[in-house]
Design a protein around this motif. Structure first.
Motif, PDB file in Angstrom:
ATOM      1  N   HIS A 145     -39.477 -43.663  49.076  1.00  0.00           N
ATOM      2  CA  HIS A 145     -38.318 -42.809  48.826  1.00  0.00           C
ATOM      3  C   HIS A 145     -37.924 -41.913  49.998  1.00  0.00           C
ATOM      4  CE1 HIS A 145     -38.295 -43.872  44.557  1.00  0.00           C
ATOM      5  NE2 HIS A 145     -39.601 -43.745  44.589  1.00  0.00           N
ATOM      6  N   CYS A 146     -38.786 -41.750  50.966  1.00  0.00           N
ATOM      7  CA  CYS A 146     -38.540 -40.719  51.976  1.00  0.00           C
ATOM      8  C   CYS A 146     -38.596 -41.231  53.411  1.00  0.00           C
ATOM      9  CB  CYS A 146     -39.564 -39.594  51.852  1.00  0.00           C
ATOM     10  SG  CYS A 146     -39.959 -39.157  50.148  1.00  0.00           S
ATOM     11  N   MET A 147     -39.330 -42.321  53.625  1.00  0.00           N
ATOM     12  CA  MET A 147     -39.666 -42.685  54.999  1.00  0.00           C
ATOM     13  C   MET A 147     -38.475 -43.147  55.823  1.00  0.00           C
ATOM     14  SD  MET A 147     -42.437 -41.957  56.171  1.00  0.00           S
ATOM     15  CE  MET A 147     -43.761 -42.121  54.984  1.00  0.00           C
ATOM     16  N   SER A 148     -37.406 -43.622  55.161  1.00  0.00           N
ATOM     17  CA  SER A 148     -36.247 -44.070  55.934  1.00  0.00           C
ATOM     18  C   SER A 148     -35.679 -42.932  56.763  1.00  0.00           C
ATOM     19  CB  SER A 148     -35.179 -44.652  55.000  1.00  0.00           C
ATOM     20  OG  SER A 148     -34.849 -43.705  54.001  1.00  0.00           O
ATOM     21  N   CYS A 149     -35.797 -41.713  56.284  1.00  0.00           N
ATOM     22  CA  CYS A 149     -35.259 -40.561  57.020  1.00  0.00           C
ATOM     23  C   CYS A 149     -36.354 -39.731  57.684  1.00  0.00           C
ATOM     24  CB  CYS A 149     -34.483 -39.651  56.074  1.00  0.00           C
ATOM     25  SG  CYS A 149     -33.060 -40.438  55.330  1.00  0.00           S
ATOM     26  N   HIS A 150     -37.572 -39.828  57.170  1.00  0.00           N
ATOM     27  CA  HIS A 150     -38.623 -38.939  57.681  1.00  0.00           C
ATOM     28  C   HIS A 150     -39.731 -39.697  58.395  1.00  0.00           C
ATOM     29  CE1 HIS A 150     -36.629 -35.545  55.978  1.00  0.00           C
ATOM     30  NE2 HIS A 150     -36.735 -35.980  54.734  1.00  0.00           N
ATOM     31  N   ASN A 151     -39.358 -40.757  59.117  1.00  0.00           N
ATOM     32  CA  ASN A 151     -40.328 -41.400  60.013  1.00  0.00           C
ATOM     33  C   ASN A 151     -40.206 -40.745  61.382  1.00  0.00           C
ATOM     34  OD1 ASN A 151     -38.407 -42.984  61.822  1.00  0.00           O
ATOM     35  ND2 ASN A 151     -37.805 -43.726  59.793  1.00  0.00           N
ATOM     36  N   PRO A 185     -32.402 -30.372  48.217  1.00  0.00           N
ATOM     37  CA  PRO A 185     -32.835 -31.391  47.250  1.00  0.00           C
ATOM     38  C   PRO A 185     -33.112 -32.735  47.924  1.00  0.00           C
ATOM     39  CG  PRO A 185     -30.507 -30.848  46.952  1.00  0.00           C
ATOM     40  CD  PRO A 185     -31.036 -29.900  47.967  1.00  0.00           C
ATOM     41  N   MET A 186     -34.282 -33.303  47.604  1.00  0.00           N
ATOM     42  CA  MET A 186     -34.705 -34.591  48.174  1.00  0.00           C
ATOM     43  C   MET A 186     -35.023 -35.570  47.061  1.00  0.00           C
ATOM     44  SD  MET A 186     -34.651 -34.511  51.471  1.00  0.00           S
ATOM     45  CE  MET A 186     -33.605 -33.184  52.091  1.00  0.00           C
ATOM     46  N   PRO A 187     -34.894 -36.888  47.277  1.00  0.00           N
ATOM     47  CA  PRO A 187     -34.378 -37.507  48.495  1.00  0.00           C
ATOM     48  C   PRO A 187     -32.898 -37.190  48.687  1.00  0.00           C
ATOM     49  CG  PRO A 187     -35.172 -39.171  46.930  1.00  0.00           C
ATOM     50  CD  PRO A 187     -35.311 -37.862  46.283  1.00  0.00           C
ATOM     51  N   GLU A 198     -44.768 -25.248  51.051  1.00  0.00           N
ATOM     52  CA  GLU A 198     -44.162 -25.396  49.718  1.00  0.00           C
ATOM     53  C   GLU A 198     -42.795 -26.054  49.713  1.00  0.00           C
ATOM     54  OE1 GLU A 198     -44.467 -21.561  47.842  1.00  0.00           O
ATOM     55  OE2 GLU A 198     -46.646 -21.600  47.955  1.00  0.00           O
ATOM     56  N   ARG A 199     -42.364 -26.562  50.881  1.00  0.00           N
ATOM     57  CA  ARG A 199     -41.020 -27.126  50.919  1.00  0.00           C
ATOM     58  C   ARG A 199     -40.979 -28.532  50.316  1.00  0.00           C
ATOM     59  NH1 ARG A 199     -38.407 -23.091  52.655  1.00  0.00           N
ATOM     60  NH2 ARG A 199     -36.493 -24.166  52.124  1.00  0.00           N
ATOM     61  N   LEU A 200     -42.089 -29.243  50.381  1.00  0.00           N
ATOM     62  CA  LEU A 200     -42.083 -30.607  49.841  1.00  0.00           C
ATOM     63  C   LEU A 200     -41.870 -30.591  48.323  1.00  0.00           C
ATOM     64  CD1 LEU A 200     -43.790 -33.647  51.083  1.00  0.00           C
ATOM     65  CD2 LEU A 200     -44.172 -33.206  48.678  1.00  0.00           C
TER      66      LEU A 200
HETATM   67  C1  HEC Z   1     -31.169 -40.102  53.425  1.00  0.00           C
HETATM   68  C2  HEC Z   1     -32.108 -39.357  54.218  1.00  0.00           C
HETATM   69  C3  HEC Z   1     -33.214 -38.604  53.544  1.00  0.00           C
HETATM   70  C4  HEC Z   1     -34.107 -39.038  52.595  1.00  0.00           C
HETATM   71  C5  HEC Z   1     -34.173 -40.409  51.932  1.00  0.00           C
HETATM   72  C6  HEC Z   1     -35.014 -37.941  52.364  1.00  0.00           C
HETATM   73  N1  HEC Z   1     -34.684 -36.877  53.135  1.00  0.00           N
HETATM   74 FE1  HEC Z   1     -35.692 -35.114  53.279  1.00  0.00          FE
HETATM   75  N2  HEC Z   1     -34.289 -34.385  54.560  1.00  0.00           N
HETATM   76  C7  HEC Z   1     -33.200 -35.102  55.055  1.00  0.00           C
HETATM   77  C8  HEC Z   1     -32.428 -34.228  55.911  1.00  0.00           C
HETATM   78  C9  HEC Z   1     -31.148 -34.636  56.636  1.00  0.00           C
HETATM   79  C10 HEC Z   1     -33.081 -32.984  55.929  1.00  0.00           C
HETATM   80  C11 HEC Z   1     -32.683 -31.729  56.688  1.00  0.00           C
HETATM   81  C12 HEC Z   1     -31.432 -31.136  56.192  1.00  0.00           C
HETATM   82  C13 HEC Z   1     -31.644 -30.468  54.893  1.00  0.00           C
HETATM   83  O1  HEC Z   1     -32.579 -29.670  54.785  1.00  0.00           O
HETATM   84  O2  HEC Z   1     -30.823 -30.720  53.990  1.00  0.00           O
HETATM   85  C14 HEC Z   1     -34.250 -33.112  55.075  1.00  0.00           C
HETATM   86  C15 HEC Z   1     -35.145 -32.091  54.821  1.00  0.00           C
HETATM   87  C16 HEC Z   1     -36.320 -32.240  54.110  1.00  0.00           C
HETATM   88  C17 HEC Z   1     -37.305 -31.205  53.889  1.00  0.00           C
HETATM   89  C18 HEC Z   1     -37.165 -29.767  54.323  1.00  0.00           C
HETATM   90  C19 HEC Z   1     -36.417 -29.140  53.127  1.00  0.00           C
HETATM   91  C20 HEC Z   1     -36.297 -27.691  53.165  1.00  0.00           C
HETATM   92  O3  HEC Z   1     -35.779 -27.146  52.146  1.00  0.00           O
HETATM   93  O4  HEC Z   1     -36.681 -27.051  54.142  1.00  0.00           O
HETATM   94  C21 HEC Z   1     -38.306 -31.744  53.171  1.00  0.00           C
HETATM   95  C22 HEC Z   1     -39.595 -31.051  52.721  1.00  0.00           C
HETATM   96  C23 HEC Z   1     -37.948 -33.117  52.898  1.00  0.00           C
HETATM   97  N3  HEC Z   1     -36.740 -33.379  53.487  1.00  0.00           N
HETATM   98  C24 HEC Z   1     -38.721 -33.974  52.143  1.00  0.00           C
HETATM   99  C25 HEC Z   1     -38.269 -35.199  51.690  1.00  0.00           C
HETATM  100  C26 HEC Z   1     -38.981 -35.994  50.723  1.00  0.00           C
HETATM  101  C27 HEC Z   1     -40.335 -35.618  50.111  1.00  0.00           C
HETATM  102  C28 HEC Z   1     -38.235 -37.118  50.517  1.00  0.00           C
HETATM  103  C29 HEC Z   1     -38.529 -38.234  49.563  1.00  0.00           C
HETATM  104  C30 HEC Z   1     -38.774 -37.900  48.193  1.00  0.00           C
HETATM  105  C31 HEC Z   1     -37.060 -37.024  51.366  1.00  0.00           C
HETATM  106  N4  HEC Z   1     -37.117 -35.845  52.041  1.00  0.00           N
HETATM  107  C32 HEC Z   1     -36.070 -38.000  51.469  1.00  0.00           C
HETATM  108  C33 HEC Z   1     -32.916 -36.408  54.782  1.00  0.00           C
HETATM  109  C34 HEC Z   1     -33.581 -37.227  53.880  1.00  0.00           C
END
Ligand code: HEC
Length: 120
Positions: free
Chosen positions: A50-56, A93-95, A79-81
Motif C-alpha cells: 500500500h505504501c512502497m510505490s511512493c515511499h521507496n 491521510p495515507m495512503p 507517531e506519524r505512521l
Molecule cells: C500515492 C503516493 C503515496 C502513497 C501510496 C502513500 N503515501 Fe505517504 N506520503 C505521500 C506524500 C506525497 C507525502 C508528503 C506530503 C503529505 O504529507 O501529504 C506523504 C507523507 C507520509 C507521511 C508523513 C505524514 C505526516 O503527517 O507527516 C507518512 C508517515 C506516510 N506518508 C506514510 C504512508 C503510509 C504508511 C502509506 C501506506 C499505508 C503511505 N504513506 C502511502 C505519498 C504517498
C-alpha cells in the motif's frame, strides 16, 4: 403465528448463507487476528502493497522512506505512521490518493506498535 416461527430460522439462514458468499464478511465473523504480529511477515508486506510505490528510496515522497525496519521505526516513533493511516487530525491521510486501509490491517499495525514495534 406458527408459520412465522417456522419461517424465521429459514429467513435467517438465507441471510447468513448470502453473507458468507462475501469473503470480507466471512473474515469479519472470524474476527481480526492481532496476535503475534511480525514486522517481516505482517507489517512489511502491508507497507509493500500500500505504501512502497511512493515511499521507496527512489521516490521518497514527502521525504518518507519505508523500506527498512529502521526507516519504518522512525515514523512509528514520531507517531506519524499511525496518525496518517488512521486519518487522525493533524496528519496527512495515507495512503495518499488511495482508499483508507481496512480496519483489520490498521489494527494489526497498531497491535505491532503496542508490542513495542519489534524487529521480528
Ligand atoms: C500515492 C503516493 C503515496 C502513497 C501510496 C502513500 N503515501 Fe505517504 N506520503 C505521500 C506524500 C506525497 C507525502 C508528503 C506530503 C503529505 O504529507 O501529504 C506523504 C507523507 C507520509 C507521511 C508523513 C505524514 C505526516 O503527517 O507527516 C507518512 C508517515 C506516510 N506518508 C506514510 C504512508 C503510509 C504508511 C502509506 C501506506 C499505508 C503511505 N504513506 C502511502 C505519498 C504517498
Amino acid at each position: 403465528m406458527k408459520w412465522t416461527i417456522l419461517l424465521l430460522p429459514i429467513v435467517l439462514l438465507f441471510f447468513v448463507s448470502c453473507e458468507s458468499d462475501n469473503i470480507e464478511d466471512l473474515f469479519k465473523e472470524t474476527g481480526c487476528n492481532t496476535e503475534n504480529i511480525r514486522f517481516s511477515s505482517d507489517v512489511l508486506p502491508i507497507l509493500n502493497t500500500h505504501c512502497m510505490s511512493c515511499h521507496n528510496s527512489l521516490a521518497q515522497l514527502g521525504g518518507v522512506v519505508l523500506e527498512s525496519y529502521e526507516e519504518v521505526l522512525f515514523w512509528v516513533n514520531n507517531e506519524r505512521l499511525l496518525g496518517s493511516i488512521k486519518h487522525l487530525p493533524g496528519f496527512s491521510p495515507m495512503p495518499q490518493a488511495g482508499l483508507k486501509l481496512d480496519d483489520c490491517t490498521i489494527e494489526k499495525i497498531e497491535a505491532w506498535i503496542q508490542e513495542g514495534a519489534p524487529d521480528n
